[in-house]
Write a protein that holds these residues in place. Structure first.
Motif, PDB file in Angstrom:
ATOM      1  N   UNK A  57       0.962  -1.180  -0.034  1.00 50.54           N
ATOM      2  CA  UNK A  57      -0.061  -0.008  -0.110  1.00 50.54           C
ATOM      3  C   UNK A  57       0.824   1.157  -0.284  1.00 50.54           C
ATOM      4  N   UNK A  58       0.246   2.484  -0.423  1.00 51.53           N
ATOM      5  CA  UNK A  58       0.837   3.687  -0.599  1.00 51.53           C
ATOM      6  C   UNK A  58       0.309   4.348   0.706  1.00 51.53           C
ATOM      7  N   UNK A  59       1.292   4.836   1.776  1.00 51.38           N
ATOM      8  CA  UNK A  59       0.825   5.443   2.859  1.00 51.38           C
ATOM      9  C   UNK A  59       1.099   6.757   2.950  1.00 51.38           C
ATOM     10  N   UNK A  60       0.291   7.546   3.496  1.00 50.33           N
ATOM     11  CA  UNK A  60       0.676   8.956   3.643  1.00 50.33           C
ATOM     12  C   UNK A  60       1.227   9.391   4.834  1.00 50.33           C
ATOM     13  N   UNK A  61       2.090  10.228   4.812  1.00 47.50           N
ATOM     14  CA  UNK A  61       3.118  10.610   6.013  1.00 47.50           C
ATOM     15  C   UNK A  61       2.711  11.982   6.104  1.00 47.50           C
ATOM     16  N   UNK A  62       1.642  12.488   6.965  1.00 49.61           N
ATOM     17  CA  UNK A  62       0.823  13.552   7.216  1.00 49.61           C
ATOM     18  C   UNK A  62       2.005  14.695   7.139  1.00 49.61           C
ATOM     19  N   UNK A  63       1.804  15.678   6.301  1.00 46.73           N
ATOM     20  CA  UNK A  63       2.723  16.775   6.235  1.00 46.73           C
ATOM     21  C   UNK A  63       4.282  16.442   5.527  1.00 46.73           C
ATOM     22  N   UNK A  64       4.264  15.124   5.284  1.00 46.94           N
ATOM     23  CA  UNK A  64       5.843  14.729   4.939  1.00 46.94           C
ATOM     24  C   UNK A  64       5.782  14.311   3.346  1.00 46.94           C
ATOM     25  N   UNK A  65       4.918  13.374   3.017  1.00 45.31           N
ATOM     26  CA  UNK A  65       4.662  12.804   1.618  1.00 45.31           C
ATOM     27  C   UNK A  65       4.011  11.372   1.692  1.00 45.31           C
ATOM     28  N   UNK A  66       4.746  10.456   0.968  1.00 43.89           N
ATOM     29  CA  UNK A  66       4.277   9.333   0.723  1.00 43.89           C
ATOM     30  C   UNK A  66       5.426   7.993   0.728  1.00 43.89           C
ATOM     31  N   UNK A  67       4.933   7.023   1.194  1.00 39.81           N
ATOM     32  CA  UNK A  67       5.648   5.823   1.138  1.00 39.81           C
ATOM     33  C   UNK A  67       5.028   4.646   0.857  1.00 39.81           C
ATOM     34  N   UNK A  68       5.877   3.598   0.049  1.00 41.67           N
ATOM     35  CA  UNK A  68       5.298   2.413  -0.355  1.00 41.67           C
ATOM     36  C   UNK A  68       5.759   1.425   0.992  1.00 41.67           C
ATOM     37  N   UNK A  69       4.836   0.477   1.447  1.00 39.30           N
ATOM     38  CA  UNK A  69       5.168  -0.486   2.375  1.00 39.30           C
ATOM     39  C   UNK A  69       4.250  -1.498   2.309  1.00 39.30           C
ATOM     40  N   UNK A  70       4.585  -2.745   3.037  1.00 38.69           N
ATOM     41  CA  UNK A  70       3.585  -3.891   3.162  1.00 38.69           C
ATOM     42  C   UNK A  70       2.597  -3.553   3.815  1.00 38.69           C
ATOM     43  N   UNK A  71       1.352  -3.865   3.744  1.00 37.23           N
ATOM     44  CA  UNK A  71       0.057  -3.565   4.236  1.00 37.23           C
ATOM     45  C   UNK A  71      -0.048  -4.564   5.494  1.00 37.23           C
TER      46      UNK A  71
END
Length: 221
Positions: A207-221
């Motif tokens: 999944x693509x997670x949102x790091x609020x105020x920072x951006x996005x990262x791809x990680x295992x769900x």
């Protein structure tokens, strides 16, 4: 990735730009050596494709200044001169590769991809995270063993995120790597592509997670 082409031959420069853009890279083109050198002082790139013979400032001088500033950006030199001394000079100044004109554009693409892999610390053209697999050479994606239909920009965005799982990429950083100057849209474009990718990854183990105020990262769900 963001690539700068410095080539005063308009047909060759346009052909290189179009082929690398079709691979999903953000590509800027400069035809003047001095202007390219000024751009490299303020804009970071993942790769520079640099012709040796240029108006106002040649490729060797640009490369020399780039390395004197401490830049480690990979540089692929292009030249119609095939003499061993020219190749040695370019490599001694800090070029990462050297391609003699005329060249096959397939070889150019392969060398560009190899340098970008090295830049990102990857040794293979494949990226894998959970059930997600990306074949960067052929621009193909699979999810859970099934083909995943992606647009060129969707693949490029997923490739950036998958190249460094868990790393947070800011919107500005993603925008810079996805779009050249002449086509650079608003930050909303990044959000739109992230939304599209999330829908296509829905129900999988990544999944693509949102790091609020920072951006996005791809990680295992």
């Amino acid at each position: 990735m963001r690539i700068l082409i410095v080539e005063d031959g308009k047909d060759i420069g346009a052909a290189i730009r179009n082929r690398l853009a079709r691979l999903g890279h953000a590509v800027d083109l400069q035809i003047d050596g001095r202007e390219a050198n000024a751009l490299l002082r303020v804009q970071p790139y993942d790769l520079v494709v640099l012709d040796v013979m240029l108006p106002s400032m040649d490729g060797f001088a640009i490369l020399r200044e780039l390395r004197e500033r401490g830049s480690e950006t990979p540089v692929l030199l292009l030249s119609a001169r095939s003499a061993i001394d020219d190749r040695v000079s370019g490599l001694s100044l800090g070029a990462d590769d050297y391609l003699v004109k005329p060249f096959d554009y397939r070889e150019l693409e392969a060398r560009v991809q190899a340098l970008l892999r090295r830049r990102s610390g990857q040794v293979s053209d494949r990226l894998n995270l959970g059930g997600l697999s990306l074949d960067r050479s052929n621009r193909l994606a699979e999810l859970g063993g099934q083909p995943l239909a992606l647009s060129r920009k969707e693949f490029a965005l997923l490739e950036i995120l998958a190249s460094r799982p868990q790393r947070i990429f800011s919107k500005d950083e993603l925008l810079n790597q996805l779009f050249p100057f002449e086509k650079e849209p608003s930050l909303n474009a990044v959000e739109q592509y992230v939304t599209r990718l999330r829908k296509k990854l829905q129900g999988s183990d990544v999944e693509i997670r949102t790091a609020r105020g920072m951006g996005y990262q791809l990680a295992l769900a």
